[in-house]
Motif scaffolding. Sequence first.
Motif, mmCIF file in Angstrom:
data_model
loop_
_atom_site.group_PDB
_atom_site.id
_atom_site.type_symbol
_atom_site.label_atom_id
_atom_site.label_comp_id
_atom_site.label_asym_id
_atom_site.label_seq_id
_atom_site.Cartn_x
_atom_site.Cartn_y
_atom_site.Cartn_z
ATOM 1 N N VAL A 23 29.205 45.483 22.088
ATOM 2 C CA VAL A 23 29.846 43.833 21.659
ATOM 3 C C VAL A 23 30.434 44.384 20.674
ATOM 4 N N GLN A 24 29.289 45.082 19.500
ATOM 5 C CA GLN A 24 30.025 44.766 18.216
ATOM 6 C C GLN A 24 31.254 45.767 18.246
ATOM 7 N N ARG A 25 31.129 46.914 18.739
ATOM 8 C CA ARG A 25 32.138 47.811 18.702
ATOM 9 C C ARG A 25 33.718 46.492 18.893
ATOM 10 N N LEU A 26 33.515 46.459 20.386
ATOM 11 C CA LEU A 26 34.801 45.385 20.896
ATOM 12 C C LEU A 26 35.175 44.312 20.315
ATOM 13 N N ARG A 27 33.990 43.932 19.626
ATOM 14 C CA ARG A 27 34.157 42.726 18.982
ATOM 15 C C ARG A 27 35.250 42.947 17.075
ATOM 16 N N ASP A 28 35.024 43.958 17.042
ATOM 17 C CA ASP A 28 35.887 44.567 15.932
ATOM 18 C C ASP A 28 36.977 44.745 16.293
ATOM 19 N N GLU A 29 37.660 45.907 17.024
ATOM 20 C CA GLU A 29 38.272 46.233 17.608
ATOM 21 C C GLU A 29 39.276 45.517 18.510
ATOM 22 N N ALA A 30 38.820 44.255 19.019
ATOM 23 C CA ALA A 30 39.189 43.164 20.206
ATOM 24 C C ALA A 30 40.028 43.469 20.967
ATOM 25 N N GLU A 31 40.054 44.880 21.288
ATOM 26 C CA GLU A 31 40.268 45.039 22.658
ATOM 27 C C GLU A 31 39.911 46.741 22.452
ATOM 28 N N VAL A 32 39.951 47.673 23.624
ATOM 29 C CA VAL A 32 39.400 48.688 23.947
ATOM 30 C C VAL A 32 39.881 50.225 24.951
ATOM 31 N N ARG A 33 40.733 50.279 25.070
ATOM 32 C CA ARG A 33 41.418 50.514 26.110
ATOM 33 C C ARG A 33 41.149 52.388 26.536
ATOM 34 N N GLU A 34 40.534 52.630 27.495
ATOM 35 C CA GLU A 34 39.055 53.703 28.037
ATOM 36 C C GLU A 34 38.988 54.322 28.914
ATOM 37 N N ALA A 35 38.449 55.165 29.461
ATOM 38 C CA ALA A 35 38.125 55.598 31.172
ATOM 39 C C ALA A 35 38.919 55.091 31.779
ATOM 40 N N GLY A 36 40.114 54.036 32.075
ATOM 41 C CA GLY A 36 41.148 53.985 32.602
ATOM 42 C C GLY A 36 41.084 52.612 33.230
ATOM 43 N N LEU A 37 40.363 51.691 31.551
ATOM 44 C CA LEU A 37 39.590 50.488 31.352
ATOM 45 C C LEU A 37 40.985 50.082 29.623
ATOM 46 N N VAL A 38 40.772 48.315 29.962
ATOM 47 C CA VAL A 38 41.188 47.815 29.025
ATOM 48 C C VAL A 38 39.717 46.469 29.109
ATOM 49 N N ILE A 39 39.221 46.666 28.055
ATOM 50 C CA ILE A 39 38.199 45.710 27.372
ATOM 51 C C ILE A 39 38.604 45.092 26.454
ATOM 52 N N SER A 40 38.148 43.470 26.273
ATOM 53 C CA SER A 40 38.376 43.054 25.549
ATOM 54 C C SER A 40 37.443 42.175 24.874
ATOM 55 N N TRP A 41 37.659 41.222 23.605
ATOM 56 C CA TRP A 41 37.023 40.220 23.276
ATOM 57 C C TRP A 41 37.448 39.226 23.117
ATOM 58 N N ALA A 42 37.085 37.920 22.718
ATOM 59 C CA ALA A 42 37.645 37.041 22.586
ATOM 60 C C ALA A 42 36.008 35.672 21.931
ATOM 61 N N SER A 43 36.910 35.344 20.388
ATOM 62 C CA SER A 43 35.424 34.727 20.695
ATOM 63 C C SER A 43 35.116 33.137 20.975
#
Length: 323
Positions: free
Chosen positions: A250-270
């Motif tokens: 989650v720290q990576r997601l928090r730093d990047e806000a959104e990750v697009r990998e392995a066919g997925l879009v994973i987002s983080w919001a406060s």
Amino acid sequence: MRLIQLFAAIVLCVFATIANASPEFWRNEWPNTDFERTTVESWREIMSGGPSKDGIPALSDPKFIAASSETRIGDREPVISFEISGQTARAYPIRYLTWHEIVNDVIGDVPVAVTFCPLCNSGMVFDRRVNGALRTFGVSGKLRNSDMVMFDRETESWWQQAVGTGIVGHHTGDTLTQLPSWMESWAEFKERHPDGLVMDEPDWRRPYGQNPYVSYDSSSRPFLYSGEVPPHDVPPLARVVRVGERAWTVQRLRDEAEVREAGLVISWASGQASALDSREINAGRDVGTIRVRDASGRDVPHDVMFAFAFHAFFPDGNWMLPN
């Protein structure tokens, strides 16, 4: 002080469990469980969490009220959100699941088990049908790798919550179907679903809204866990997003806000409070909300669990670290 007392009680449980780690000590409580069928390599992997069978009371057929009429839940408190096409969206507050851990519900024609293991931060929704048979789940009082062991009332088989798989009894090797759900703040749910439903406060005497595991997710070691720590210097109590056998911190997601990998879009919001930080859940530190979607924007089943639990159940799992 509360955390120290809890730790001391758990240490006592560990020693008691090691001495009694055998089905022979459990048969009186579990007369209908087939202990000859299991995938557990050593019975010492299974420990008492303190409460006995049903000592943590799972819920069935919960009542719901309109989200617009709910005034007891803090805006930052986490809820498990669940949506099925054609049905009104439902929120299951962690303030209740902390004390009950399982809710057996039916939405439309889909029977579901909404589950939350505080010691692993694992919150998932499963279809309660197993090979066409309906199952009703309870809390066994047992833990394995600090994760809740559930049981079904029909066969008294034991199930590992973090992976949704039968580990002891008739359903050994069977796997529950995980359904898309996610944790978000109560404010986020209300904003997206002003006409949604929220589970009403259960009719039990519990200090709902309070966290009995104060400061747990900032501890250096998890309770009732003697396995390996995660690799790559990932702290054991760090949150990770698990999709299949992959994990993103989650720290990576928090730093990047959104990750697009392995066919997925994973987002983080406060905006979402930790349920395992301060005494009042709503005052917990901000851990944010995770959404996991595929390339077409459809929600994907996942879990936001502690890193030690991912490593314990997926020792050969793929850690999706920053480049």
